[in-house]
Motif scaffolding. Structure first.
Motif, PDB file in Angstrom:
ATOM      1  N   GLN A   1       0.974  -1.073   0.186  1.00  0.00           N
ATOM      2  CA  GLN A   1       0.065  -0.069  -0.021  1.00  0.00           C
ATOM      3  C   GLN A   1       0.868   1.268   0.179  1.00  0.00           C
ATOM      4  N   LEU A   2       0.389   2.115  -0.729  1.00  0.00           N
ATOM      5  CA  LEU A   2       1.000   3.449  -0.752  1.00  0.00           C
ATOM      6  C   LEU A   2       0.274   4.473  -0.128  1.00  0.00           C
ATOM      7  N   GLY A   3       0.934   5.755   0.390  1.00  0.00           N
ATOM      8  CA  GLY A   3       0.322   6.632   1.074  1.00  0.00           C
ATOM      9  C   GLY A   3       1.177   7.512   1.716  1.00  0.00           C
ATOM     10  N   PHE A   4       0.765   7.811   2.954  1.00  0.00           N
ATOM     11  CA  PHE A   4       1.567   8.894   3.721  1.00  0.00           C
ATOM     12  C   PHE A   4       2.767   8.277   3.985  1.00  0.00           C
ATOM     13  N   CYS A   5       4.099   8.878   4.064  1.00  0.00           N
ATOM     14  CA  CYS A   5       5.494   8.482   4.473  1.00  0.00           C
ATOM     15  C   CYS A   5       5.763   9.164   5.618  1.00  0.00           C
ATOM     16  N   GLU A   6       6.171   8.317   6.539  1.00  0.00           N
ATOM     17  CA  GLU A   6       7.064   9.126   7.698  1.00  0.00           C
ATOM     18  C   GLU A   6       8.198   9.337   7.291  1.00  0.00           C
ATOM     19  N   PRO A   7       8.844  10.405   7.851  1.00  0.00           N
ATOM     20  CA  PRO A   7      10.319  10.570   7.804  1.00  0.00           C
ATOM     21  C   PRO A   7      11.149   9.283   7.560  1.00  0.00           C
ATOM     22  N   ASP A   8      12.055   9.349   6.494  1.00  0.00           N
ATOM     23  CA  ASP A   8      12.646   7.946   6.012  1.00  0.00           C
ATOM     24  C   ASP A   8      13.956   8.317   6.571  1.00  0.00           C
ATOM     25  N   ARG A   9      14.937   7.284   6.478  1.00  0.00           N
ATOM     26  CA  ARG A   9      16.100   7.210   6.708  1.00  0.00           C
ATOM     27  C   ARG A   9      17.118   7.215   5.538  1.00  0.00           C
ATOM     28  N   VAL A  10      18.326   7.800   5.746  1.00  0.00           N
ATOM     29  CA  VAL A  10      19.334   7.664   4.501  1.00  0.00           C
ATOM     30  C   VAL A  10      20.809   7.650   5.444  1.00  0.00           C
ATOM     31  N   HIS A  11      21.357   6.689   5.140  1.00  0.00           N
ATOM     32  CA  HIS A  11      22.613   6.269   5.808  1.00  0.00           C
ATOM     33  C   HIS A  11      22.322   6.619   7.438  1.00  0.00           C
ATOM     34  N   GLY A  12      21.059   5.960   7.956  1.00  0.00           N
ATOM     35  CA  GLY A  12      20.900   5.930   9.250  1.00  0.00           C
ATOM     36  C   GLY A  12      20.516   7.097   9.864  1.00  0.00           C
ATOM     37  N   VAL A  13      20.209   8.224   9.020  1.00  0.00           N
ATOM     38  CA  VAL A  13      19.664   9.576   9.734  1.00  0.00           C
ATOM     39  C   VAL A  13      18.457   9.959   9.052  1.00  0.00           C
ATOM     40  N   ARG A  14      17.529  10.367   9.703  1.00  0.00           N
ATOM     41  CA  ARG A  14      16.017  10.564   9.218  1.00  0.00           C
ATOM     42  C   ARG A  14      16.062  12.110   8.617  1.00  0.00           C
ATOM     43  N   GLN A  15      15.296  11.885   7.660  1.00  0.00           N
ATOM     44  CA  GLN A  15      15.057  13.274   6.649  1.00  0.00           C
ATOM     45  C   GLN A  15      14.082  14.175   7.363  1.00  0.00           C
ATOM     46  N   TRP A  16      14.150  15.271   7.073  1.00  0.00           N
ATOM     47  CA  TRP A  16      13.480  16.398   7.786  1.00  0.00           C
ATOM     48  C   TRP A  16      12.165  16.649   6.719  1.00  0.00           C
ATOM     49  N   ARG A  17      11.308  15.646   6.579  1.00  0.00           N
ATOM     50  CA  ARG A  17      10.145  15.928   5.799  1.00  0.00           C
ATOM     51  C   ARG A  17       9.306  14.778   5.879  1.00  0.00           C
ATOM     52  N   GLN A  18       7.784  14.987   5.601  1.00  0.00           N
ATOM     53  CA  GLN A  18       7.032  13.911   5.449  1.00  0.00           C
ATOM     54  C   GLN A  18       6.779  13.935   3.797  1.00  0.00           C
ATOM     55  N   GLY A  19       6.046  12.735   3.584  1.00  0.00           N
ATOM     56  CA  GLY A  19       5.606  12.480   1.997  1.00  0.00           C
ATOM     57  C   GLY A  19       4.215  11.876   2.036  1.00  0.00           C
ATOM     58  N   PHE A  20       3.861  11.839   0.589  1.00  0.00           N
ATOM     59  CA  PHE A  20       2.747  11.027   0.263  1.00  0.00           C
ATOM     60  C   PHE A  20       3.253  10.478  -0.928  1.00  0.00           C
ATOM     61  N   ASP A  21       2.957   9.278  -1.432  1.00  0.00           N
ATOM     62  CA  ASP A  21       3.484   8.446  -2.562  1.00  0.00           C
ATOM     63  C   ASP A  21       1.979   7.986  -3.176  1.00  0.00           C
ATOM     64  N   TYR A  22       1.954   8.056  -4.456  1.00  0.00           N
ATOM     65  CA  TYR A  22       0.935   7.581  -5.140  1.00  0.00           C
ATOM     66  C   TYR A  22       1.547   6.860  -6.619  1.00  0.00           C
ATOM     67  N   LEU A  23       0.650   6.114  -7.151  1.00  0.00           N
ATOM     68  CA  LEU A  23       1.205   5.422  -8.195  1.00  0.00           C
ATOM     69  C   LEU A  23       0.094   5.768  -9.563  1.00  0.00           C
ATOM     70  N   VAL A  24       0.573   6.005 -10.724  1.00  0.00           N
ATOM     71  CA  VAL A  24      -0.156   6.372 -11.667  1.00  0.00           C
ATOM     72  C   VAL A  24      -0.148   5.338 -12.764  1.00  0.00           C
ATOM     73  N   ILE A  25      -0.977   4.450 -13.251  1.00  0.00           N
ATOM     74  CA  ILE A  25      -0.977   3.417 -14.305  1.00  0.00           C
ATOM     75  C   ILE A  25      -2.279   3.598 -14.605  1.00  0.00           C
ATOM     76  N   GLY A  26      -2.280   4.114 -16.225  1.00  0.00           N
ATOM     77  CA  GLY A  26      -3.593   4.518 -16.773  1.00  0.00           C
ATOM     78  C   GLY A  26      -4.633   5.370 -15.848  1.00  0.00           C
ATOM     79  N   TYR A  27      -5.063   5.140 -14.796  1.00  0.00           N
ATOM     80  CA  TYR A  27      -5.784   5.947 -13.715  1.00  0.00           C
ATOM     81  C   TYR A  27      -4.926   5.711 -12.581  1.00  0.00           C
ATOM     82  N   ASP A  28      -5.416   4.852 -11.685  1.00  0.00           N
ATOM     83  CA  ASP A  28      -4.681   4.608 -10.344  1.00  0.00           C
ATOM     84  C   ASP A  28      -4.489   3.384  -9.886  1.00  0.00           C
ATOM     85  N   GLU A  29      -4.991   2.303 -10.918  1.00  0.00           N
ATOM     86  CA  GLU A  29      -5.043   0.963 -10.528  1.00  0.00           C
ATOM     87  C   GLU A  29      -3.732   0.155 -10.857  1.00  0.00           C
TER      88      GLU A  29
END
Length: 259
Positions: free
Chosen positions: A101-129
């Motif tokens: 499932q895609l959706g709201f993203c908590e702050p992710d880690r790069v090389h063990g350090v959290r990024q100062w951001r939130q996110g929202f991921d979604y997929l487009v294929i035709g519409y969104d299926e």
């Protein structure tokens, strides 16, 4: 000096921290006008500008690109409403790869350090299926899904136009490179939100990275914050926000495809 009120998990290693005193505003990054591509001479001129930007910068901005202001303004507005929701509301549609499932993203880690951001991921294929991944859309704001899919569809068309112009800049037909890519195939769109940071000299919204795809097309709001490394001297420069302009980043896939 007062205490820095920031979670240690967000503090970058010293060598990776932004040097706010040295970072400068760009005054050279190409800004390319796509409004006039009707005749061969204009088309060749724009293609040459894009080719030069790709070789010397790997970045450029495009204006008068054909994506309606309404689309950009509405996706920025709807995304802003979503990120203003309480954290517990956003977590109701949290991204979960175990459930595909895609959706709201908590702050992710790069090389063990959290990024100062939130996110929202979604997929487009035709519409969104998609048979493997599922989009999750919030109840509020109710218009987010509509404008997110519209924005992705229009941005995809613009990306294909730019790929054609890159191909022309190499002395090839526009269809030579664009023929490697198809519309309405799987595309990710990422919405990012970086809340005000109490220690901007210690944290990063996104660590230094390179994009692996063909092109990354980004929209900045009026706050800005995007920085790129100038090839000529390795200096980090701020990309000046231009209302409704796209920042285009040439990725590894395009580099390989254009050899």
């Amino acid at each position: 000096m007062g205490e820095v009120l920031v979670d240690e998990a967000f503090i970058q290693l010293e060598e990776n921290r932004p040097n706010l005193a040295l970072t400068v505003d760009d005054d050279e990054l190409p800004v390319i006008d796509l409004s006039n591509l009707e005749d061969d001479a204009s088309l060749a001129s724009v293609a040459a500008q894009i080719g030069h930007a790709c070789r010397t910068w790997g970045f450029f901005q495009v204006i008068n690109h054909g994506v309606a202001d309404e689309v950009i303004e509405n996706i920025l507005s709807e995304a802003g409403k979503f990120f203003e929701l309480p954290l517990e509301e956003k977590r109701k549609i949290g991204k979960d790869f175990r459930k595909r499932q895609l959706g709201f993203c908590e702050p992710d880690r790069v090389h063990g350090v959290r990024q100062w951001r939130q996110g929202f991921d979604y997929l487009v294929i035709g519409y969104d299926e998609d048979k493997e991944l599922t989009n999750q859309w919030p109840e509020y704001p109710p218009e987010l899904r509509k404008w997110a899919l519209k924005f992705s569809s229009e941005t995809e068309k613009l990306g294909m136009r730019i790929i054609g112009l890159v191909s022309l800049s190499l002395g090839r037909p526009a269809s030579k490179l664009s023929g490697y890519f198809k519309l309405n195939t799987r595309r990710y769109t990422k919405l990012h939100h970086c809340p005000p940071c109490p220690a901007p000299h210690l944290a990063l919204g996104a660590s230094a990275h390179e994009d692996e795809g063909a092109l990354a097309l980004l929209i900045q709001d009026s706050v800005g914050g995007l920085e790129i490394k100038r090839r000529a001297d390795g200096e980090w420069i701020r990309v000046r926000p231009i209302p409704n302009a796209y920042v285009v980043n040439v990725g590894h896939m395009m580099e390989v495809s254009s050899i």
